[in-house]
Scaffold this motif. Structure first.
Motif, PDB file in Angstrom:
ATOM      1  N   ARG A 234       0.494  -0.606   0.078  1.00 42.05           N
ATOM      2  CA  ARG A 234      -0.475  -0.049   0.144  1.00 42.05           C
ATOM      3  C   ARG A 234       1.029   1.108   0.186  1.00 42.05           C
ATOM      4  O   ARG A 234       0.474   2.476  -0.495  1.00 42.05           O
ATOM      5  CB  ARG A 234      -0.854   0.309   1.635  1.00 42.05           C
ATOM      6  CG  ARG A 234      -0.655  -0.154   2.480  1.00 42.05           C
ATOM      7  CD  ARG A 234      -1.424  -0.634   3.677  1.00 42.05           C
ATOM      8  NE  ARG A 234      -0.286  -0.058   5.043  1.00 42.05           N
ATOM      9  CZ  ARG A 234      -0.345  -0.058   5.575  1.00 42.05           C
ATOM     10  NH1 ARG A 234      -1.405   1.482   6.136  1.00 42.05           N
ATOM     11  NH2 ARG A 234       0.346  -0.525   6.884  1.00 42.05           N
ATOM     12  N   ILE A 235       2.503   1.059   0.492  1.00 44.12           N
ATOM     13  CA  ILE A 235       2.736   2.521   0.804  1.00 44.12           C
ATOM     14  C   ILE A 235       3.158   2.739  -0.888  1.00 44.12           C
ATOM     15  O   ILE A 235       3.642   3.845  -0.617  1.00 44.12           O
ATOM     16  CB  ILE A 235       3.935   2.612   2.041  1.00 44.12           C
ATOM     17  CG1 ILE A 235       3.117   1.742   2.820  1.00 44.12           C
ATOM     18  CG2 ILE A 235       4.624   3.401   2.256  1.00 44.12           C
ATOM     19  CD1 ILE A 235       2.493   3.072   3.597  1.00 44.12           C
ATOM     20  N   GLU A 236       4.301   1.499  -1.502  1.00 42.29           N
ATOM     21  CA  GLU A 236       4.190   1.724  -2.647  1.00 42.29           C
ATOM     22  C   GLU A 236       3.603   2.285  -3.388  1.00 42.29           C
ATOM     23  O   GLU A 236       3.587   3.292  -4.243  1.00 42.29           O
ATOM     24  CB  GLU A 236       4.711   0.678  -3.246  1.00 42.29           C
ATOM     25  CG  GLU A 236       5.729   0.516  -4.770  1.00 42.29           C
ATOM     26  CD  GLU A 236       5.558  -0.652  -5.509  1.00 42.29           C
ATOM     27  OE1 GLU A 236       5.617  -1.600  -5.263  1.00 42.29           O
ATOM     28  OE2 GLU A 236       6.064  -0.429  -6.766  1.00 42.29           O
ATOM     29  N   ALA A 237       2.101   1.714  -2.966  1.00 42.86           N
ATOM     30  CA  ALA A 237       1.094   2.339  -4.541  1.00 42.86           C
ATOM     31  C   ALA A 237       0.563   3.841  -3.837  1.00 42.86           C
ATOM     32  O   ALA A 237       0.578   4.295  -5.252  1.00 42.86           O
ATOM     33  CB  ALA A 237      -0.160   1.714  -3.963  1.00 42.86           C
ATOM     34  N   GLY A 238       0.319   4.145  -2.616  1.00 45.26           N
ATOM     35  CA  GLY A 238       0.869   5.894  -2.087  1.00 45.26           C
ATOM     36  C   GLY A 238       1.679   6.563  -2.578  1.00 45.26           C
ATOM     37  O   GLY A 238       1.295   8.149  -3.323  1.00 45.26           O
ATOM     38  N   THR A 239       3.319   5.688  -2.890  1.00 44.41           N
ATOM     39  CA  THR A 239       3.654   6.673  -3.136  1.00 44.41           C
ATOM     40  C   THR A 239       3.201   6.745  -5.607  1.00 44.41           C
ATOM     41  O   THR A 239       4.113   8.490  -5.181  1.00 44.41           O
ATOM     42  CB  THR A 239       5.217   5.915  -3.498  1.00 44.41           C
ATOM     43  OG1 THR A 239       5.885   5.663  -2.340  1.00 44.41           O
ATOM     44  CG2 THR A 239       6.660   7.034  -3.605  1.00 44.41           C
ATOM     45  N   PHE A 240       2.788   6.049  -5.762  1.00 45.03           N
ATOM     46  CA  PHE A 240       2.756   6.384  -6.861  1.00 45.03           C
ATOM     47  C   PHE A 240       1.699   7.394  -7.302  1.00 45.03           C
ATOM     48  O   PHE A 240       1.816   8.129  -8.325  1.00 45.03           O
ATOM     49  CB  PHE A 240       2.966   5.322  -7.904  1.00 45.03           C
ATOM     50  CG  PHE A 240       4.396   4.375  -7.909  1.00 45.03           C
ATOM     51  CD1 PHE A 240       5.388   4.640  -8.619  1.00 45.03           C
ATOM     52  CD2 PHE A 240       4.257   2.769  -7.868  1.00 45.03           C
ATOM     53  CE1 PHE A 240       6.923   5.144  -8.480  1.00 45.03           C
ATOM     54  CE2 PHE A 240       5.478   2.446  -7.739  1.00 45.03           C
ATOM     55  CZ  PHE A 240       6.425   3.050  -7.971  1.00 45.03           C
ATOM     56  N   LEU A 241       0.559   7.095  -6.439  1.00 45.07           N
ATOM     57  CA  LEU A 241      -0.745   7.778  -6.385  1.00 45.07           C
ATOM     58  C   LEU A 241      -0.805   9.448  -6.109  1.00 45.07           C
ATOM     59  O   LEU A 241      -0.877  10.294  -6.866  1.00 45.07           O
ATOM     60  CB  LEU A 241      -1.875   7.342  -5.621  1.00 45.07           C
ATOM     61  CG  LEU A 241      -2.336   5.735  -6.001  1.00 45.07           C
ATOM     62  CD1 LEU A 241      -2.931   5.430  -5.112  1.00 45.07           C
ATOM     63  CD2 LEU A 241      -3.004   6.022  -7.276  1.00 45.07           C
ATOM     64  N   ALA A 242       0.714   9.420  -5.052  1.00 44.23           N
ATOM     65  CA  ALA A 242       1.157  11.267  -4.890  1.00 44.23           C
ATOM     66  C   ALA A 242       1.913  11.528  -6.444  1.00 44.23           C
ATOM     67  O   ALA A 242       1.586  12.692  -6.437  1.00 44.23           O
ATOM     68  CB  ALA A 242       1.828  10.475  -4.269  1.00 44.23           C
ATOM     69  N   MET A 243       2.744  10.743  -6.607  1.00 44.72           N
ATOM     70  CA  MET A 243       3.599  11.736  -8.302  1.00 44.72           C
ATOM     71  C   MET A 243       2.252  12.004  -8.618  1.00 44.72           C
ATOM     72  O   MET A 243       1.954  13.072  -9.593  1.00 44.72           O
ATOM     73  CB  MET A 243       4.482  10.513  -8.083  1.00 44.72           C
ATOM     74  CG  MET A 243       5.722   9.873  -7.609  1.00 44.72           C
ATOM     75  SD  MET A 243       6.445   8.976  -8.137  1.00 44.72           S
ATOM     76  CE  MET A 243       7.824   8.975  -6.347  1.00 44.72           C
ATOM     77  N   GLY A 244       1.378  11.087  -9.144  1.00 49.59           N
ATOM     78  CA  GLY A 244       0.829  10.894 -10.598  1.00 49.59           C
ATOM     79  C   GLY A 244      -0.777  12.358  -9.990  1.00 49.59           C
ATOM     80  O   GLY A 244      -0.896  13.477 -10.600  1.00 49.59           O
ATOM     81  N   ALA A 245      -0.959  12.727  -8.014  1.00 51.19           N
ATOM     82  CA  ALA A 245      -1.334  13.675  -8.141  1.00 51.19           C
ATOM     83  C   ALA A 245      -0.609  15.138  -8.225  1.00 51.19           C
ATOM     84  O   ALA A 245      -1.172  15.800  -8.754  1.00 51.19           O
ATOM     85  CB  ALA A 245      -1.830  13.299  -6.459  1.00 51.19           C
ATOM     86  N   LEU A 246      -0.204  14.858  -8.242  1.00 56.71           N
ATOM     87  CA  LEU A 246       1.012  16.400  -8.151  1.00 56.71           C
ATOM     88  C   LEU A 246       1.701  16.099  -9.948  1.00 56.71           C
ATOM     89  O   LEU A 246       1.248  17.547 -10.112  1.00 56.71           O
ATOM     90  CB  LEU A 246       3.043  15.268  -7.448  1.00 56.71           C
ATOM     91  CG  LEU A 246       3.803  17.093  -7.555  1.00 56.71           C
ATOM     92  CD1 LEU A 246       4.187  17.678  -6.885  1.00 56.71           C
ATOM     93  CD2 LEU A 246       5.298  16.162  -7.682  1.00 56.71           C
ATOM     94  N   MET A 247       1.611  16.260 -10.522  1.00 58.62           N
ATOM     95  CA  MET A 247       1.682  15.629 -11.711  1.00 58.62           C
ATOM     96  C   MET A 247       0.516  16.238 -12.609  1.00 58.62           C
ATOM     97  O   MET A 247       0.688  16.885 -13.824  1.00 58.62           O
ATOM     98  CB  MET A 247       2.662  14.709 -12.328  1.00 58.62           C
ATOM     99  CG  MET A 247       3.749  14.169 -12.367  1.00 58.62           C
ATOM    100  SD  MET A 247       4.986  16.180 -12.231  1.00 58.62           S
ATOM    101  CE  MET A 247       5.737  15.574 -13.480  1.00 58.62           C
TER     102      MET A 247
END
Ligand code: UD1
Length: 424
Positions: A234-247
């Motif tokens: 879930r944390i790896e997933a959250g990291t990529f989701l945060a990146m998508g949200a940023l971009m």
């Protein structure tokens, strides 16, 4: 010196799959000690911390066959030693997860004391107090913890001061063969604890209540080896989701349960991020400015401390100010000073970070302070003006498999580069 270089401002969109959870895989590997024979774990992440746990197991006599990149066959029939030396515990504090399994199998264990760690004190007093209640005696000699249960392990009620993940896991594993019933009160509720309880139950244990604050373990006399799939990270997933949200453009992350990121996704929505949840995937995108939102980390189902750094990176670019409160670890704001080098405006006051949003980051050289902080710096580099060079990337390798390759597949201009070490 190997670094990650990322050039900011490129399109970032597409799909990515996460691996099995680091924090689950490490404990499941330790638990195999309790079921002599060959246990097969699938969906195991191919990361540095898993390699260290492999060394810990081999050191006590286990054999590990790497069936493929994500499948390990661990044969624990030849485990004859109950001692985990300092050079392994020093590499990874989670090596202390073998304490419970060794006590279960041998009634004794020698585990080197974990040294200081750069994200706070990370003591093991709760592990020790809990195990003492089950009849374990401790002695510290020459930096090693000598644990033994001269009269056998006997079930009791243990109330934890704080819902510690590691203490809950060690107690759960130590009580599987204890006489009678053990109750862990104020137990940690993380999905990785549920995964560990599931594995142990598949092996023949009698554990109920995992995922709730009260876990009950009825002692059994033996466990048998099984095949088990590690829960998605879930944390790896959250990291990529945060990146998508940023971009901003859509990013879909597969291979995990969005329910395991419940509060993180809710907070993302409050921050103006759009989401679509699937059963084992989630898509994020953003078409408006980030809204400042206060965050406080807490044990599950609270906001995970392991998502604090990535969220700080988002909030540092929000339109206004907010406060992040870190309740789980002392000293886990080391990312802030590196983000400040990139232009962020963050003031640390004790366990609060006051984040004043700025308009953008500028690329520069920064140093990974720890695993999640390192990932957050690469994340900042995706949107920064110019090139960001992140050093000390061994932290990132501890917990993210194919990090650079996965980000490149989403469009990032990113690479690992060997630079001459300028401190020489
Ligand atoms: C695990 C995770 C880590 C995550 C953390 C909290 C692994 C390998 N690591 O770490 O990624 O950030 O949970 O979700 O699974 N404490 C004590 N005494 C103890 C035990 C803990 O004071 O006996 C303190 C720690 O110093 C820390 C807090 O309690 O401040 C939480 O620790 P804990 O939940 O045990 O985290 P870990 O199991 O070390």
């Amino acid at each position: 010196m190997e670094v990650i270089q990322v050039e900011g401002g490129h399109r970032f969109t597409g799909e990515v799959r996460v691996e099995g959870a680091k924090n689950s895989a490490l404990k499941l590997m330790a638990a195999t000690i309790m079921a002599p024979g060959v246990t097969t774990l699938t969906n195991v992440p191919n990361i540095a911390d898993v390699h260290v746990m492999g060394k810990v197991l081999k050191n006590i006599g286990a054999e590990i066959e790497v069936v493929n990149e994500h499948e390990l066959r661990i044969d624990t029939s030849g485990v004859t030693s109950w001692e985990t030396p300092y050079h392994l515990v020093a590499q990874m504090r989670a090596s202390t997860a073998v304490l419970g399994p060794l006590l279960s199998r041998f009634g004794k264990a020698i585990v080197a004391m974990p040294g200081g760690c750069n994200i706070g004190a990370r003591k093991i007093d709760m592990h020790i107090l809990g195990l003492e209640a089950l009849g374990v005696e401790f002695e510290v000699k020459h930096g090693n913890i000598h644990a033994s249960a001269p009269h056998g392990l006997v079930g009791d009620t243990v109330t934890l001061n704080f819902a510690s993940v590691g203490a809950t896991e060690n107690l759960m594993m130590a009580s599987v063969f204890a006489k009678g019933v053990t109750t862990i009160d104020n137990a940690a509720r993380e999905p990785e604890i549920v995964d560990l309880a599931n594995l142990l139950n598949e092996m023949g244990a009698k554990i109920s209540g995992a995922g709730s604050p009260v876990i009950e373990i009825e002692g059994v006399s033996e466990l048998h080896p099984v095949t088990h799939r590690v829960v998605g990270d879930r944390i790896e997933a959250g990291t990529f989701l945060a990146m998508g949200a940023l971009m901003g453009e859509p990013v879909t992350v597969r291979g995990f349960a969005p329910l395991h990121l419940g509060l993180v996704l809710k907070k993302f929505e409050q921050m103006g991020i759009s989401l679509e949840r699937g059963s084992d995937s989630c898509t994020v995108w953003r078409d408006r400015p980030l809204v400042p939102t206060d965050i406080q980390t807490l044990p599950f189902p609270g906001f995970p401390t392991d998502m604090q750094a990535q969220t700080m990176c988002l909030l540092a670019l929000a339109k206004g100010s907010c406060v992040i409160t870190e309740n789980v670890f002392e000293n886990r704001f080391m990312l802030a000073s590196e983000l400040q080098r990139m232009g962020a405006d963050i003031v640390i006051e004790g366990h609060h970070a006051i984040v004043h949003g700025v308009d953008g980051f500028s690329g520069t050289q920064v140093r990974s302070p720890d695993l999640r902080g390192g990932a957050a710096l690469v994340m900042a580099g995706l949107i920064a003006d110019g090139v960001t060079t992140v050093s000390d990337i061994y932290h990132i390798d501890r917990g993210y498999e194919g990090f650079v390759e996965k980000l490149a597949s989403l469009g990032a201009r990113i690479r690992r580069v060997e630079l001459p070490d300028e401190t020489d």
